[in-house]
Design a protein around this motif. Sequence first.
Motif, short mmCIF file in Angstrom:
data_model
loop_
_atom_site.label_atom_id
_atom_site.label_comp_id
_atom_site.label_asym_id
_atom_site.label_seq_id
_atom_site.Cartn_x
_atom_site.Cartn_y
_atom_site.Cartn_z
N ASP A 146 45.38 35.95 28.84
CA ASP A 146 45.07 35.08 29.96
C ASP A 146 44.04 35.77 30.86
O ASP A 146 43.60 36.88 30.58
CB ASP A 146 46.34 34.72 30.74
CG ASP A 146 47.10 35.95 31.24
OD1 ASP A 146 46.46 37.00 31.46
OD2 ASP A 146 48.32 35.86 31.40
N ALA A 147 43.68 35.10 31.96
CA ALA A 147 42.59 35.60 32.79
C ALA A 147 42.89 36.99 33.37
O ALA A 147 42.07 37.91 33.27
CB ALA A 147 42.30 34.62 33.92
N GLU A 148 44.08 37.16 33.96
CA GLU A 148 44.38 38.44 34.60
C GLU A 148 44.42 39.58 33.59
O GLU A 148 43.91 40.67 33.84
CB GLU A 148 45.71 38.33 35.35
CG GLU A 148 45.64 37.45 36.58
CD GLU A 148 46.92 37.52 37.39
OE1 GLU A 148 47.85 38.27 37.00
OE2 GLU A 148 47.00 36.84 38.44
N ASN A 149 45.06 39.33 32.45
CA ASN A 149 45.12 40.38 31.43
C ASN A 149 43.74 40.67 30.85
O ASN A 149 43.43 41.80 30.49
CB ASN A 149 46.09 39.98 30.32
CG ASN A 149 47.53 40.00 30.79
OD1 ASN A 149 47.88 40.73 31.70
ND2 ASN A 149 48.37 39.17 30.17
N MET A 190 39.83 48.37 31.81
CA MET A 190 40.19 49.57 31.06
C MET A 190 39.00 50.08 30.25
O MET A 190 38.72 51.29 30.20
CB MET A 190 41.38 49.29 30.14
CG MET A 190 42.69 49.06 30.87
SD MET A 190 44.01 48.45 29.78
CE MET A 190 44.31 49.91 28.79
N VAL A 191 38.27 49.15 29.63
CA VAL A 191 37.11 49.53 28.82
C VAL A 191 36.03 50.16 29.68
O VAL A 191 35.52 51.26 29.38
CB VAL A 191 36.55 48.29 28.08
CG1 VAL A 191 35.18 48.60 27.48
CG2 VAL A 191 37.51 47.84 27.00
N LEU A 192 35.68 49.49 30.77
CA LEU A 192 34.56 49.96 31.59
C LEU A 192 34.87 51.28 32.27
O LEU A 192 34.00 52.16 32.35
CB LEU A 192 34.19 48.90 32.63
CG LEU A 192 33.75 47.53 32.07
CD1 LEU A 192 33.29 46.62 33.19
CD2 LEU A 192 32.66 47.69 31.02
N LEU A 207 47.55 45.53 34.87
CA LEU A 207 47.95 45.29 33.47
C LEU A 207 48.96 46.34 33.02
O LEU A 207 49.97 46.02 32.39
CB LEU A 207 46.71 45.31 32.57
CG LEU A 207 46.92 44.88 31.12
CD1 LEU A 207 45.65 44.26 30.56
CD2 LEU A 207 47.33 46.04 30.21
N LEU A 208 48.70 47.60 33.38
CA LEU A 208 49.61 48.67 32.98
C LEU A 208 50.93 48.57 33.72
O LEU A 208 51.99 48.92 33.18
CB LEU A 208 48.96 50.04 33.24
CG LEU A 208 47.73 50.36 32.39
CD1 LEU A 208 47.07 51.66 32.86
CD2 LEU A 208 48.10 50.48 30.92
#
Length: 648
Positions: free
Chosen positions: A65-68, A75-77, A227-228
Motif C-alpha cells: 500500500d502507499a505507506e509501506n 529504505m532504498v534511498l 515500516l520497521l
Amino acid sequence: MVAQHRTSRPHHRPNRFPRSDPSTQAKRATAGLGALGVVFGDIGTSPLYALHTAFSMEHNAVPVDAENLYGVISMVLWTLTLIVTVKYVLLVTRADNHGQGGILALLGLLRSRLTSARGMVLVTVLAMAGAALFFGDSVITPAISVLSAVEGLATVSPGLAGLILPAAVAVLLVLFAIQPFGTGRVARALGPIMLGWFLLLAALGLPQIAAHPQILLGLSPQWAGLLLLNHPVQGFILFGAIVLTVTGAEALYADMGLFGARAVRRAWLWVVMPALLLVYLGQGALVLGTPQAVENPMFYLAPPALRVPLVIYATLATVIASQAVIAGAYSVTRQAMRLGLLPRLSVKYTSRRDEEQIYLPGVNWVLLAAVLTVMVVAGSSSGLANAYGLAVTGTLLLESVIFLIFAVLVWRWRWWKVGAYLLAIGLLEVVLLAANSAKLLSGGWVPLALAGGMLVVMTTWQRGFRTVAAYRAELEGSFSGFVEALSATNLRRTAGVAVFPHPNLHSTPLSLLLCTRIFRMLHEQVVIVRIAYAHSPHVPVHSRFEVDQHLSASHGITRITIHTGYLDRQNIPANLALVHDQVPECEIDFRQALYFLSVLTLHSPHPESLRRWRRRLFVALEKNQAPRAEMFQLPPERTIVLGSEVRL
C-alpha cells in the motif's frame, strides 16, 4: 661501499590531473566517463532486479500500500546514501594507498602501522576473508546482472522465456572473450553506453514521479522507521533485498585506482546517484499508480513498444556491470600475489601508458567457468538473489572493520567519530548481514563456499611458502659464509655479467651455489638482485635502488635491491638498465648479462590425511605458478634455470 638510494616519503594522494595541465578538464571528463564504464556498472544495473526482488513475496510480506511503499523507497534511498555516498564516496575512498583502493590496499597500509603481531594476524585474516568474499561476489554478479536484463524478454512475450538462459550464456561468453583487449579499452568503449544508461534511468523515472509526486515522501527516513515499527519481522526480511541496491559499492573501492578517487566521486555525485534516485522513485511511483507493475517495475516503466530496445540496452549495461567486478577481481588477485597471499599468476599488461590496466588469463577463465555453472544451476535472477546478498554484506562489513582500524591508527579518529560511524553505517551493515544470513540454506551458502575455497587456498599457500622458505634457507646457507669460502676455493672466472635473482640478502642463491659446486666456475661480475615489495602501489625511480658492493667487492659480487610497489612491474632487465643513471658508482653493463634462476621441485609423498592433502594442494599451486622468468621478464635466450628437490 654502500650506495643507498631510497628515501621515505609521507603518504599522500597523488593528483592525477594537475591544475597546470592545459588538458586537465578533458582528462577529468575522460576519467569520469571511464569510471562510468567500469566502476559503476554493477550498482548502475541494480534497478533491474533490486525492487523486483524486494516486492516479491519471498522478501516482502507486507501489503504494497502507499505507506509501506513509501517505507520501501525510503529504505532504498537511505541505504544508498549511508553506505555508498557517506561510507565509500566521502570516507573510504580517502583511505587510499597512493591512489589504490580495495581491502588489500588497506591491509598494505596497516602492515607498516601495526606493531602488535596479534593485531597484524587479525587484520590479515579479516582482509583475506574480505578478499575471498569479493571473489564470491565476482562469480555471482555477472550471472545475476545478465540474467536480470535478459529476463526482460518475458515482459515482451511469455513465449520468449525459453531464450533467456541461452541468451545470457552467449552474452557472458562474449564478455569474457573480450577481456584480453584490456580494461581501459573496454571502459572507453562502454563508458558512453553507461552514460546513456544513467540518462535513460532518469528519463524513465521522471514521468512517473511527475504523475505521482506523492512518492517524494519516500525521501524522508521517517517512512522507513514507520515500516520497521509496524512490521518489524517483515521489515527485517525486506533488508535481504534492499542490500541489492548497493551491490557494486565494494567494486567501486577496489577499482578506484583505475581512474582516480576524484573521478569516481564526481561521477557518483553528478551522474550515478541522481539517476538512481530518480529511477527508484519512478519505480515506486509506477507501483503506486499501477500495482500490477510490481512483477517487474523496471521494464514496466517503458511503454510496450520500447521494451525490446530497453532489454537490449539493459543487456549492454549488465555487460558493463560484470566488467566492474571482473576488473576488480584482477586487481585484488594481483594485490594478493604481491602480499604473498596467492601464488604467482600470469599477468598481461594491456596498456603501455597505464600499468594498472591488466589481464589475468587464469582468473578470467576460472571466473567464466564458475559464473556459467552458478547461472545454469540457479536458472533465474531471483534464484541468485539469496546468494548475492550474503557475499555483498560480508564484504561491506569486513571493509568497515578494517577501515575503522585504519581510521583510528592513521587518521587518529576520536571515539565519537568511531561511534557515529558505527551507529550510522556499522549498525545498518550488521542488520543487512543478519537479514541475508537468514537465507543461508536457500542459496546463501554459495558465496560462503566460494569464499571458503579461496581462504583454504590463501592459508595453504602462506603456510606452505613459509615451510619451503625454511627448507631453502638450510640449502643455501649464509651469504657471508659463501663469500669467505670463495677465497679458499679454486674457481674458473668467466668473462661477462651473471645476474642471480634472489629474495633474501642473508642467504646465497641456490643457482649460484650450484655454479660454484658443480661447474666450478664464476663470472667476473656477479650481481645478486632482490625484489623488495613496498606496502604502496608504486615506488618512484629515484627511490628504487640500493647497491651494496662492500662485503664482496674483491670477488666481483654486487648486491642490488630493487624496491617495487605491489602494482609495479617486476621487470628486472628494465630496472637494471636504470641503475647506472640512478647510482653512478655502479658501472656494470647489463646489456648482455646472463640470468640464473634457482628453483625447487617439490614432492608430497603422503596424500592420506587432511594435513598431507593440504601439502599436496600447496605442491599443485606451486607447480602451476607462472614461471619466474616470465614474471621478471627475463630474456629467454639468456636465462638459465638450475635447482634442486625438496620433499615436504
